[in-house]
Structure formats: structure tokens, C-alpha cells
Design a protein around this motif. Structure first.
Motif, PDB file in Angstrom:
ATOM      1  N   TYR A 154       0.806  -1.226   0.000  1.00  0.00           N
ATOM      2  CA  TYR A 154       0.000   0.000   0.000  1.00  0.00           C
ATOM      3  C   TYR A 154       0.839   1.276   0.000  1.00  0.00           C
ATOM      4  O   TYR A 154       0.286   2.373  -0.092  1.00  0.00           O
ATOM      5  CB  TYR A 154      -0.945   0.008   1.205  1.00  0.00           C
ATOM      6  N   TRP A 155       2.151   1.145   0.132  1.00  0.00           N
ATOM      7  CA  TRP A 155       2.969   2.356   0.097  1.00  0.00           C
ATOM      8  C   TRP A 155       2.995   2.929  -1.310  1.00  0.00           C
ATOM      9  O   TRP A 155       3.231   2.202  -2.274  1.00  0.00           O
ATOM     10  CB  TRP A 155       4.397   2.058   0.544  1.00  0.00           C
ATOM     11  N   PRO A 156       2.795   4.247  -1.467  1.00  0.00           N
ATOM     12  CA  PRO A 156       3.005   4.860  -2.781  1.00  0.00           C
ATOM     13  C   PRO A 156       4.463   4.679  -3.210  1.00  0.00           C
ATOM     14  O   PRO A 156       5.358   4.565  -2.354  1.00  0.00           O
ATOM     15  CB  PRO A 156       2.684   6.344  -2.538  1.00  0.00           C
ATOM     16  N   PRO A 157       4.734   4.646  -4.499  1.00  0.00           N
ATOM     17  CA  PRO A 157       6.103   4.398  -4.955  1.00  0.00           C
ATOM     18  C   PRO A 157       7.107   5.432  -4.452  1.00  0.00           C
ATOM     19  O   PRO A 157       8.294   5.121  -4.304  1.00  0.00           O
ATOM     20  CB  PRO A 157       5.989   4.423  -6.486  1.00  0.00           C
ATOM     21  N   GLU A 158       6.644   6.650  -4.162  1.00  0.00           N
ATOM     22  CA  GLU A 158       7.566   7.689  -3.689  1.00  0.00           C
ATOM     23  C   GLU A 158       8.184   7.359  -2.334  1.00  0.00           C
ATOM     24  O   GLU A 158       9.200   7.938  -1.940  1.00  0.00           O
ATOM     25  CB  GLU A 158       6.837   9.041  -3.596  1.00  0.00           C
ATOM     26  N   ARG A 159       7.581   6.405  -1.610  1.00  0.00           N
ATOM     27  CA  ARG A 159       8.107   6.042  -0.294  1.00  0.00           C
ATOM     28  C   ARG A 159       9.528   5.499  -0.387  1.00  0.00           C
ATOM     29  O   ARG A 159      10.290   5.575   0.586  1.00  0.00           O
ATOM     30  CB  ARG A 159       7.183   4.995   0.351  1.00  0.00           C
ATOM     31  N   GLU A 191      -0.757   6.081  21.471  1.00  0.00           N
ATOM     32  CA  GLU A 191      -0.164   7.214  20.755  1.00  0.00           C
ATOM     33  C   GLU A 191       0.598   6.745  19.517  1.00  0.00           C
ATOM     34  O   GLU A 191       0.537   7.388  18.459  1.00  0.00           O
ATOM     35  CB  GLU A 191       0.763   7.983  21.694  1.00  0.00           C
ATOM     36  N   PHE A 192       1.281   5.614  19.651  1.00  0.00           N
ATOM     37  CA  PHE A 192       2.038   5.108  18.510  1.00  0.00           C
ATOM     38  C   PHE A 192       1.113   4.641  17.390  1.00  0.00           C
ATOM     39  O   PHE A 192       1.337   4.948  16.210  1.00  0.00           O
ATOM     40  CB  PHE A 192       2.951   3.968  18.954  1.00  0.00           C
ATOM     41  N   THR A 193       0.066   3.917  17.720  1.00  0.00           N
ATOM     42  CA  THR A 193      -0.831   3.447  16.669  1.00  0.00           C
ATOM     43  C   THR A 193      -1.613   4.603  16.035  1.00  0.00           C
ATOM     44  O   THR A 193      -1.921   4.561  14.840  1.00  0.00           O
ATOM     45  CB  THR A 193      -1.799   2.381  17.195  1.00  0.00           C
ATOM     46  N   ALA A 194      -1.898   5.654  16.810  1.00  0.00           N
ATOM     47  CA  ALA A 194      -2.537   6.829  16.208  1.00  0.00           C
ATOM     48  C   ALA A 194      -1.612   7.467  15.173  1.00  0.00           C
ATOM     49  O   ALA A 194      -2.068   7.938  14.120  1.00  0.00           O
ATOM     50  CB  ALA A 194      -2.906   7.835  17.288  1.00  0.00           C
ATOM     51  N   TYR A 195      -0.315   7.473  15.455  1.00  0.00           N
ATOM     52  CA  TYR A 195       0.655   7.943  14.472  1.00  0.00           C
ATOM     53  C   TYR A 195       0.645   7.054  13.232  1.00  0.00           C
ATOM     54  O   TYR A 195       0.629   7.544  12.094  1.00  0.00           O
ATOM     55  CB  TYR A 195       2.049   7.982  15.103  1.00  0.00           C
ATOM     56  N   LEU A 196       0.630   5.732  13.420  1.00  0.00           N
ATOM     57  CA  LEU A 196       0.642   4.821  12.272  1.00  0.00           C
ATOM     58  C   LEU A 196      -0.562   5.048  11.367  1.00  0.00           C
ATOM     59  O   LEU A 196      -0.464   4.913  10.145  1.00  0.00           O
ATOM     60  CB  LEU A 196       0.655   3.367  12.752  1.00  0.00           C
ATOM     61  N   GLU A 197      -1.680   5.409  11.940  1.00  0.00           N
ATOM     62  CA  GLU A 197      -2.892   5.612  11.145  1.00  0.00           C
ATOM     63  C   GLU A 197      -2.823   6.851  10.263  1.00  0.00           C
ATOM     64  O   GLU A 197      -3.654   7.012   9.368  1.00  0.00           O
ATOM     65  CB  GLU A 197      -4.104   5.656  12.069  1.00  0.00           C
ATOM     66  N   THR A 198      -1.829   7.725  10.491  1.00  0.00           N
ATOM     67  CA  THR A 198      -1.647   8.878   9.599  1.00  0.00           C
ATOM     68  C   THR A 198      -0.841   8.525   8.362  1.00  0.00           C
ATOM     69  O   THR A 198      -0.756   9.335   7.435  1.00  0.00           O
ATOM     70  CB  THR A 198      -0.942  10.045  10.322  1.00  0.00           C
ATOM     71  N   TRP A 199      -0.236   7.349   8.325  1.00  0.00           N
ATOM     72  CA  TRP A 199       0.566   6.948   7.165  1.00  0.00           C
ATOM     73  C   TRP A 199      -0.299   6.857   5.914  1.00  0.00           C
ATOM     74  O   TRP A 199      -1.450   6.391   5.952  1.00  0.00           O
ATOM     75  CB  TRP A 199       1.185   5.585   7.408  1.00  0.00           C
ATOM     76  N   ALA A 205      -4.676   1.256   2.832  1.00  0.00           N
ATOM     77  CA  ALA A 205      -5.100  -0.081   3.252  1.00  0.00           C
ATOM     78  C   ALA A 205      -6.532  -0.051   3.773  1.00  0.00           C
ATOM     79  O   ALA A 205      -7.340  -0.943   3.458  1.00  0.00           O
ATOM     80  CB  ALA A 205      -4.151  -0.611   4.325  1.00  0.00           C
ATOM     81  N   ALA A 206      -6.851   0.948   4.571  1.00  0.00           N
ATOM     82  CA  ALA A 206      -8.207   1.054   5.100  1.00  0.00           C
ATOM     83  C   ALA A 206      -9.217   1.220   3.973  1.00  0.00           C
ATOM     84  O   ALA A 206     -10.300   0.609   3.990  1.00  0.00           O
ATOM     85  CB  ALA A 206      -8.292   2.223   6.082  1.00  0.00           C
ATOM     86  N   ALA A 207      -8.874   2.023   2.977  1.00  0.00           N
ATOM     87  CA  ALA A 207      -9.781   2.228   1.847  1.00  0.00           C
ATOM     88  C   ALA A 207      -9.986   0.949   1.050  1.00  0.00           C
ATOM     89  O   ALA A 207     -11.037   0.758   0.429  1.00  0.00           O
ATOM     90  CB  ALA A 207      -9.240   3.338   0.945  1.00  0.00           C
ATOM     91  N   ALA A 208      -8.981   0.053   1.093  1.00  0.00           N
ATOM     92  CA  ALA A 208      -9.072  -1.209   0.361  1.00  0.00           C
ATOM     93  C   ALA A 208      -9.659  -2.338   1.194  1.00  0.00           C
ATOM     94  O   ALA A 208      -9.705  -3.485   0.747  1.00  0.00           O
ATOM     95  CB  ALA A 208      -7.684  -1.611  -0.136  1.00  0.00           C
ATOM     96  N   GLY A 209     -10.092  -2.023   2.415  1.00  0.00           N
ATOM     97  CA  GLY A 209     -10.694  -3.041   3.272  1.00  0.00           C
ATOM     98  C   GLY A 209      -9.722  -3.738   4.195  1.00  0.00           C
ATOM     99  O   GLY A 209     -10.081  -4.717   4.857  1.00  0.00           O
ATOM    100  N   ASP A 210      -8.484  -3.237   4.276  1.00  0.00           N
ATOM    101  CA  ASP A 210      -7.478  -3.823   5.166  1.00  0.00           C
ATOM    102  C   ASP A 210      -7.206  -2.926   6.371  1.00  0.00           C
ATOM    103  O   ASP A 210      -6.085  -2.859   6.873  1.00  0.00           O
ATOM    104  CB  ASP A 210      -6.170  -4.063   4.395  1.00  0.00           C
ATOM    105  N   GLY A 211      -8.222  -2.251   6.847  1.00  0.00           N
ATOM    106  CA  GLY A 211      -8.048  -1.366   7.990  1.00  0.00           C
ATOM    107  C   GLY A 211      -7.730  -2.082   9.285  1.00  0.00           C
ATOM    108  O   GLY A 211      -7.378  -1.446  10.275  1.00  0.00           O
ATOM    109  N   HIS A 212      -7.832  -3.416   9.279  1.00  0.00           N
ATOM    110  CA  HIS A 212      -7.555  -4.185  10.485  1.00  0.00           C
ATOM    111  C   HIS A 212      -6.069  -4.373  10.734  1.00  0.00           C
ATOM    112  O   HIS A 212      -5.681  -4.859  11.815  1.00  0.00           O
ATOM    113  CB  HIS A 212      -8.180  -5.577  10.349  1.00  0.00           C
ATOM    114  N   LEU A 213      -5.204  -4.032   9.796  1.00  0.00           N
ATOM    115  CA  LEU A 213      -3.789  -4.354   9.916  1.00  0.00           C
ATOM    116  C   LEU A 213      -3.144  -3.707  11.139  1.00  0.00           C
ATOM    117  O   LEU A 213      -2.368  -4.347  11.860  1.00  0.00           O
ATOM    118  CB  LEU A 213      -3.043  -3.947   8.646  1.00  0.00           C
ATOM    119  N   ILE A 214      -3.441  -2.435  11.375  1.00  0.00           N
ATOM    120  CA  ILE A 214      -2.842  -1.768  12.528  1.00  0.00           C
ATOM    121  C   ILE A 214      -3.459  -2.278  13.824  1.00  0.00           C
ATOM    122  O   ILE A 214      -2.759  -2.455  14.829  1.00  0.00           O
ATOM    123  CB  ILE A 214      -2.966  -0.237  12.379  1.00  0.00           C
ATOM    124  N   ASP A 215      -4.759  -2.553  13.816  1.00  0.00           N
ATOM    125  CA  ASP A 215      -5.390  -3.127  15.015  1.00  0.00           C
ATOM    126  C   ASP A 215      -4.757  -4.473  15.363  1.00  0.00           C
ATOM    127  O   ASP A 215      -4.504  -4.764  16.545  1.00  0.00           O
ATOM    128  CB  ASP A 215      -6.889  -3.295  14.793  1.00  0.00           C
TER     129      ASP A 215
END
Length: 249
Positions: A154-159, A191-199, A205-215
């Protein structure tokens, strides 16, 4: 180039780590004067406000209305909606131009042309980035799996430019060495997982239905993290150079 940050400004402002104030001071020491600093791709102003400690005036530029709506207000700081490649600023006005965690999104050749136009003689351009977090050894392997394997698609290529520490970015200015202290925080797991959700990858991933990955990641490390705070560290890379007016072609 896709802008992945046209929304989510509130989360970005609340949960992205801020930068060490020492970095702003180090760059100010290199600048030929301290009249105006321009922070390009400023987002919600995490680095912009630090520059106000060192410069008479600071302008933060970002193309996202949502990011700017959540930008940190401070005396001496003005935010404007503008693209990096077309800032709308006056010729030869800026003593320092910074791009914090955003240079990999820019169209660099026209951006560098714009830098040469707005830079005062001897001004400094600094591209700043930090990569994936360094966690304590008991947490790092599971985090690496989240970063590389689970969110990797899910990372854009610029990453890739961040992962390379900007070593592969075009940079046509005489280099200046800048000692960059790492960002360090003592964070709870929440606090750390809230940061991860800004990635950008987490949002895709959430838009593609994989929003459970960070949970799922949080559940896997909850016992190891514990109820308290753990150290999170982000090494910083700064690619800096001096812009001479003779660079104008």
C-alpha cells in the motif's frame, strides 16, 4: 503526482512527531540572514513553527486546505495555500527554504527552478526526512513485518525515497553538512498506533478493506509494550545546499 494528504489534517496535526528545535537552529546558523524562512509542503506546521524561533518571518506553504486548516498558529508565521513549484513568492526573498518530510512528493526540476527564483543570494535549501521508526528490540521485528510485508503493497512508490534516506533524489546544489539529531518520543501504544494511522499506506489499506492491519499489530504487541510508555526513535536525514544567485540560468 497524487497528494495523499488532501484530508486527514486533524490526525496529522495531533499524531505526527514534531522535530527537534536544534535542527531549526542549525539551519538558521547556515542561512545568510534571518529575515524570511519558507517551509514548503508544511502540512500542519510541525517544523514551520520551530523556524519562528530563529527568523523574523516564516511562511508555510502547502497545497492542502485541510492540512492548513489544522496548522499550528504562532506569531510571525503565515500559512498560504500554494504548490511547491509555484509558490507565488517574490524573487530573491528567502534566506532559508525547507521541505520537511515532503520532498519525495514534489516535481523536483520545476521546484528547484522555483527555489533558485525565490532564494536570496547564499540562501540554504534543506530537504528533511525521517524513515520508519526504531523501536526497542522486543518490538522491532513485529513492527518491521507491519511496515514491509503487511503495509508494503500500500505504500506509494515515492516512499522508496524515504527508505533510501533521500540518497537517490536529484539535488543540484553545493552540499552543506548538517548534523541532524534524531526525533525521540516516549509514547503509549495508543499514541504510537494513532501515528501509524496517519501513514499514507495505512489510509490506502483502510480504503481497500485492510483497515484491520494496525489493530492486529497493536493486539500482537500489547503485552510486550505494556501499559506505560516506550521509546520511539526516528533518525533524521538532512540534504542541504547553498543557493547562489549565480545558479540562475
Amino acid at each position: 503526482m497524487t497528494n495523499w494528504f488532501t484530508s486527514g489534517g486533524a490526525g496529522y496535526a495531533a499524531h505526527r512527531p514534531t522535530y527537534p528545535a536544534e535542527l531549526a537552529r542549525a539551519l538558521a546558523e547556515l542561512a545568510p540572514a534571518r529575515r524570511l524562512a519558507v517551509d514548503v509542503g508544511c502540512g500542519s506546521g510541525q517544523f514551520t513553527v520551530l523556524l519562528a524561533e530563529c527568523f523574523d518571518e516564516v511562511i508555510g506553504l502547502d497545497p492542502s486546505d485541510d492540512q492548513l486548516a489544522h496548522a499550528v498558529a504562532r506569531d510571525g508565521v503565515e500559512y498560504r495555500r500554494a504548490r511547491a513549484e509555484e509558490t507565488g513568492l517574490a524573487d530573491a526573498c528567502a534566506d532559508l527554504i525547507t521541505v520537511a518530510q515532503a520532498a519525495h512528493w514534489l516535481d523536483l526540476p520545476p521546484f528547484y527552478d522555483e527555489v533558485r527564483r525565490i532564494a536570496a543570494d547564499g540562501a540554504v535549501l534543506a530537504l528533511i526526512t525521517y524513515g520508519a521508526a526504531d523501536l526497542p528490540p522486543d518490538l522491532q521485528p513485529r513492527f518491521d513485518r507491519l511496515y514491509r510485508d503487511e503495509l508494503g503493497p500500500y505504500w506509494p512508490p515515492e516512499r522508496r525515497h524515504i527508505d533510501a534516506g533521500y540518497a537517490d533524489l536529484e539535488f543540484g546544489f553545493d552540499r552543506l553538512p548538517v548534523a541532524a539529531p534524531a526525533i525521540e518520543r516516549e509514547w503509549t501504544l495508543g499514541e504510537f498506533t494513532a501515528y501509524l494511522e496517519t501513514w499514507s499506506a495505512a489510509r490506502r489499506a483502510a480504503a481497500a478493506g485492510d483497515g484491520h492491519l494496525i489493530d492486529r499489530f497493536a493486539a500482537d504487541i500489547r503485552d510486550s509494550w505494556g501499559p506505560g510508555r516506550r521509546r520511539v526513535r526516528w533518525p533524521l536525514t538532512v540534504v542541504a545546499g547553498r543557493v547562489e544567485r549565480s545558479d540562475l540560468r
